[in-house]
Design a protein around this motif. Structure first.
Motif, PDB file in Angstrom:
ATOM      1  N   MET A 125      56.214  71.342  27.494  1.00 30.97           N
ATOM      2  CA  MET A 125      54.989  71.945  26.941  1.00 30.97           C
ATOM      3  C   MET A 125      54.026  70.821  26.602  1.00 30.97           C
ATOM      4  O   MET A 125      54.320  69.964  25.789  1.00 30.97           O
ATOM      5  CB  MET A 125      55.318  72.738  25.673  1.00 30.97           C
ATOM      6  N   SER A 126      52.893  70.810  27.234  1.00 31.66           N
ATOM      7  CA  SER A 126      51.951  69.716  27.056  1.00 31.66           C
ATOM      8  C   SER A 126      50.725  70.190  26.328  1.00 31.66           C
ATOM      9  O   SER A 126      50.354  71.348  26.373  1.00 31.66           O
ATOM     10  CB  SER A 126      51.540  69.141  28.414  1.00 31.66           C
ATOM     11  N   ALA A 127      50.060  69.260  25.664  1.00 34.87           N
ATOM     12  CA  ALA A 127      48.803  69.590  25.030  1.00 34.87           C
ATOM     13  C   ALA A 127      47.731  69.678  26.086  1.00 34.87           C
ATOM     14  O   ALA A 127      47.758  68.965  27.066  1.00 34.87           O
ATOM     15  CB  ALA A 127      48.444  68.512  24.001  1.00 34.87           C
ATOM     16  N   PRO A 128      46.728  70.566  25.923  1.00 37.91           N
ATOM     17  CA  PRO A 128      45.740  70.784  26.953  1.00 37.91           C
ATOM     18  C   PRO A 128      44.724  69.662  26.998  1.00 37.91           C
ATOM     19  O   PRO A 128      44.533  68.918  26.058  1.00 37.91           O
ATOM     20  CB  PRO A 128      45.069  72.079  26.517  1.00 37.91           C
ATOM     21  N   SER A 129      44.003  69.574  28.107  1.00 37.50           N
ATOM     22  CA  SER A 129      42.983  68.546  28.204  1.00 37.50           C
ATOM     23  C   SER A 129      41.877  68.932  29.153  1.00 37.50           C
ATOM     24  O   SER A 129      41.104  68.090  29.549  1.00 37.50           O
ATOM     25  CB  SER A 129      43.603  67.232  28.663  1.00 37.50           C
ATOM     26  N   ALA A 130      41.772  70.192  29.535  1.00 34.81           N
ATOM     27  CA  ALA A 130      40.729  70.621  30.447  1.00 34.81           C
ATOM     28  C   ALA A 130      39.562  71.211  29.684  1.00 34.81           C
ATOM     29  O   ALA A 130      39.122  72.312  29.916  1.00 34.81           O
ATOM     30  CB  ALA A 130      41.281  71.634  31.437  1.00 34.81           C
ATOM     31  N   VAL A 131      39.045  70.497  28.696  1.00 29.66           N
ATOM     32  CA  VAL A 131      37.945  70.982  27.882  1.00 29.66           C
ATOM     33  C   VAL A 131      36.654  70.346  28.366  1.00 29.66           C
ATOM     34  O   VAL A 131      36.547  69.123  28.404  1.00 29.66           O
ATOM     35  CB  VAL A 131      38.169  70.632  26.396  1.00 29.66           C
ATOM     36  N   PRO A 132      35.635  71.123  28.787  1.00 31.05           N
ATOM     37  CA  PRO A 132      34.381  70.554  29.237  1.00 31.05           C
ATOM     38  C   PRO A 132      33.729  69.735  28.146  1.00 31.05           C
ATOM     39  O   PRO A 132      33.906  69.991  26.955  1.00 31.05           O
ATOM     40  CB  PRO A 132      33.547  71.794  29.578  1.00 31.05           C
ATOM     41  N   SER A 133      32.936  68.745  28.563  1.00 30.37           N
ATOM     42  CA  SER A 133      32.341  67.838  27.591  1.00 30.37           C
ATOM     43  C   SER A 133      31.403  68.561  26.634  1.00 30.37           C
ATOM     44  O   SER A 133      31.383  68.269  25.444  1.00 30.37           O
ATOM     45  CB  SER A 133      31.575  66.733  28.328  1.00 30.37           C
ATOM     46  N   ALA A 134      30.623  69.536  27.103  1.00 30.84           N
ATOM     47  CA  ALA A 134      29.715  70.266  26.217  1.00 30.84           C
ATOM     48  C   ALA A 134      30.490  71.020  25.148  1.00 30.84           C
ATOM     49  O   ALA A 134      30.116  71.031  23.969  1.00 30.84           O
ATOM     50  CB  ALA A 134      28.849  71.231  27.027  1.00 30.84           C
ATOM     51  N   PHE A 135      31.599  71.638  25.569  1.00 29.49           N
ATOM     52  CA  PHE A 135      32.420  72.372  24.598  1.00 29.49           C
ATOM     53  C   PHE A 135      33.088  71.393  23.638  1.00 29.49           C
ATOM     54  O   PHE A 135      33.242  71.677  22.456  1.00 29.49           O
ATOM     55  CB  PHE A 135      33.451  73.203  25.341  1.00 29.49           C
ATOM     56  N   ARG A 136      33.475  70.229  24.151  1.00 32.57           N
ATOM     57  CA  ARG A 136      34.116  69.229  23.291  1.00 32.57           C
ATOM     58  C   ARG A 136      33.146  68.753  22.218  1.00 32.57           C
ATOM     59  O   ARG A 136      33.524  68.535  21.071  1.00 32.57           O
ATOM     60  CB  ARG A 136      34.592  68.056  24.143  1.00 32.57           C
ATOM     61  N   HIS A 137      31.857  68.595  22.557  1.00 31.44           N
ATOM     62  CA  HIS A 137      30.874  68.177  21.560  1.00 31.44           C
ATOM     63  C   HIS A 137      30.700  69.258  20.499  1.00 31.44           C
ATOM     64  O   HIS A 137      30.531  68.963  19.321  1.00 31.44           O
ATOM     65  CB  HIS A 137      29.538  67.900  22.242  1.00 31.44           C
ATOM     66  N   TRP A 138      30.754  70.522  20.934  1.00 26.97           N
ATOM     67  CA  TRP A 138      30.658  71.614  19.954  1.00 26.97           C
ATOM     68  C   TRP A 138      31.855  71.596  19.013  1.00 26.97           C
ATOM     69  O   TRP A 138      31.731  71.859  17.819  1.00 26.97           O
ATOM     70  CB  TRP A 138      30.566  72.940  20.686  1.00 26.97           C
ATOM     71  N   LEU A 139      33.033  71.264  19.573  1.00 31.43           N
ATOM     72  CA  LEU A 139      34.236  71.254  18.740  1.00 31.43           C
ATOM     73  C   LEU A 139      34.183  70.162  17.683  1.00 31.43           C
ATOM     74  O   LEU A 139      34.904  70.210  16.691  1.00 31.43           O
ATOM     75  CB  LEU A 139      35.475  71.051  19.620  1.00 31.43           C
ATOM     76  N   LEU A 183      43.644  62.200  25.602  1.00 35.09           N
ATOM     77  CA  LEU A 183      43.326  61.678  24.280  1.00 35.09           C
ATOM     78  C   LEU A 183      42.023  62.233  23.724  1.00 35.09           C
ATOM     79  O   LEU A 183      41.805  62.207  22.515  1.00 35.09           O
ATOM     80  CB  LEU A 183      43.267  60.149  24.333  1.00 35.09           C
ATOM     81  N   LEU A 184      41.143  62.752  24.587  1.00 35.85           N
ATOM     82  CA  LEU A 184      39.898  63.336  24.090  1.00 35.85           C
ATOM     83  C   LEU A 184      40.105  64.731  23.511  1.00 35.85           C
ATOM     84  O   LEU A 184      39.200  65.284  22.899  1.00 35.85           O
ATOM     85  CB  LEU A 184      38.856  63.403  25.221  1.00 35.85           C
ATOM     86  N   SER A 185      41.262  65.330  23.726  1.00 38.22           N
ATOM     87  CA  SER A 185      41.517  66.665  23.170  1.00 38.22           C
ATOM     88  C   SER A 185      41.872  66.611  21.688  1.00 38.22           C
ATOM     89  O   SER A 185      41.875  67.638  21.019  1.00 38.22           O
ATOM     90  CB  SER A 185      42.647  67.344  23.937  1.00 38.22           C
ATOM     91  N   HIS A 186      42.202  65.411  21.170  1.00 41.47           N
ATOM     92  CA  HIS A 186      42.587  65.229  19.767  1.00 41.47           C
ATOM     93  C   HIS A 186      43.754  66.142  19.373  1.00 41.47           C
ATOM     94  O   HIS A 186      43.885  66.538  18.218  1.00 41.47           O
ATOM     95  CB  HIS A 186      41.394  65.485  18.845  1.00 41.47           C
ATOM     96  N   GLY A 187      44.597  66.480  20.320  1.00 46.35           N
ATOM     97  CA  GLY A 187      45.758  67.287  20.016  1.00 46.35           C
ATOM     98  C   GLY A 187      45.489  68.765  19.915  1.00 46.35           C
ATOM     99  O   GLY A 187      46.388  69.533  19.587  1.00 46.35           O
TER     100      GLY A 187
END
Length: 361
Positions: free
Chosen positions: A1-15, A200-204
């Motif tokens: 079970m892995s942590a996800p990492s397919a988050v678009p950059s625009a959504f990542r900035h919102w997060l 690493l950009l998903s911050h877990g």
């Protein structure tokens, strides 16, 4: 079970916003309970790969695979024009996604045994343990985690936590941003086919792959099926609602028709108003004009609740009275006065009572 990492950059900035950060624990728990499969974002193919070596290696390697054969470029990590060089490699085409590959020697990697029940809030648990047991602070690092194994009997998980200082990664991320290249993911491994299942950009944080990109065909089919079922359920609910309202209307109408005896107050009042209302002036005048014979004319007309008061100028008194007896909505006329006029005519004052049936001209 892995942590996800397919988050678009625009959504990542919102997060990264303060308001969104308060919602992230609830999102993590919801995604865990949903049971969605998680993609290996670290293995997603990209046109450009930027590699950072172990500590002491100050070179940045850019691998370009857009033309099939990989082309490799090496630049100094601290170069002032690093962003311009990377942009030159990209050919000035901004918006092209670049993957960053970090050497494991540059990271702090640890393994922990945690209870299985902690899985929905794993990120918060690891952040607390990181600050309690290491000199690192969660705000100064990039991190991600994945489950390496499970002890079913002990209800425990073996979790590997990967941490890197922001100071190590930020210069390259800033250079890529200046070159107009969105970053994703930041993988960890000695080679692209030997990466750990982290970004690493998903911050877990965990993400819904079908919503944020990287969804497989099975996930897409499930979402389409769920949307279709939702639409059918909504249509069925509306149809049931319309049928229920129609049945209620029919029931009320049948109940009203079944009432015998005194009319409802509203209907009685309306009947009284209609009975006392004067006949329409324009229609009465037109009916008189159509009924009067040749040589007769109406001089005045007054309408009230009892009927109409008419003044006529006629030559044939009997013919005029007979003609007025056929006016629709009125009873035969009642002569109230007659006066001779010059020229052989007579002025008649007549009252036309309203018909007993309540008809209208």
């Amino acid at each position: 079970m892995s942590a996800p990492s397919a988050v678009p950059s625009a959504f990542r900035h919102w997060l990264a916003g303060a308001q969104a950060a308060r919602l992230r624990p609830f999102l993590d728990a919801a995604v865990h309970l949903s049971g969605f499969s998680e993609p290996r974002a670290d293995r997603l193919p990209t046109a450009l790969t930027v590699r950072l070596g172990a500590p002491g290696d100050e070179a940045v390697t850019v691998i370009d695979r857009r033309e099939g054969e990989a082309r490799t470029y090496r630049f100094e990590a601290g170069a002032a024009d690093l962003s311009e060089r990377i942009a030159a490699v990209a050919g000035g085409r901004g918006g092209m996604r670049a993957k960053v590959l970090l050497d494991p020697a540059a990271c702090f990697i640890r393994c922990l045994d945690v209870p299985s029940a902690a899985l929905p809030r794993m990120r918060a648990l690891l952040a607390e343990e990181l600050e309690a047991g290491t000199p690192f602070r969660a705000a100064s690092v990039y991190s991600d985690w994945f489950v390496e194994g499970e002890d079913v009997a002990a209800r425990a998980l073996r979790v590997r936590h990967v941490v890197v200082k922001r100071a190590r990664l930020d210069p390259v991320l800033d250079a890529l941003a200046a070159a107009g290249l969105p970053v994703g993911p930041v993988a960890v491994g000695r080679a692209e086919d030997q990466t750990l299942p982290v970004d690493l950009l998903s911050h877990g944080h965990r993400a819904l792959p079908a919503l944020l990109g990287g969804a497989g065909k099975g996930d897409v089919a499930l979402w389409l099926g769920a949307g279709l079922l939702l639409a059918v359920a909504f249509w069925g609910w509306r149809a049931h609602q319309d049928a229920t309202l129609a049945a209620l209307d029919e029931g009320f109408a049948a109940a009203r028709h079944a009432i015998v005896g005194v009319a409802p107050p509203v209907q009685a009042g309306l009947s009284t108003i209609l009975a006392n209302r004067a006949p329409p002036l324009a229609r009465t005048w037109d009916a008189l004009a159509a009924a009067l014979p040749e040589g007769a004319s109406a001089v005045s007309l007054h309408c009230d609740g009892t009927g109409a008061l008419v003044t006529l100028s006629v030559r044939d008194e009997a013919g005029a009275l007979a003609a007025l007896g056929r006016v629709p909505g009125f009873a035969p006329p009642v002569l109230q006065g007659a006066v001779d006029e010059p020229g052989g005519t007579r002025r008649l004052t007549l009252h036309l009572p309203r018909a007993a049936g309540g008809g209208r001209p």
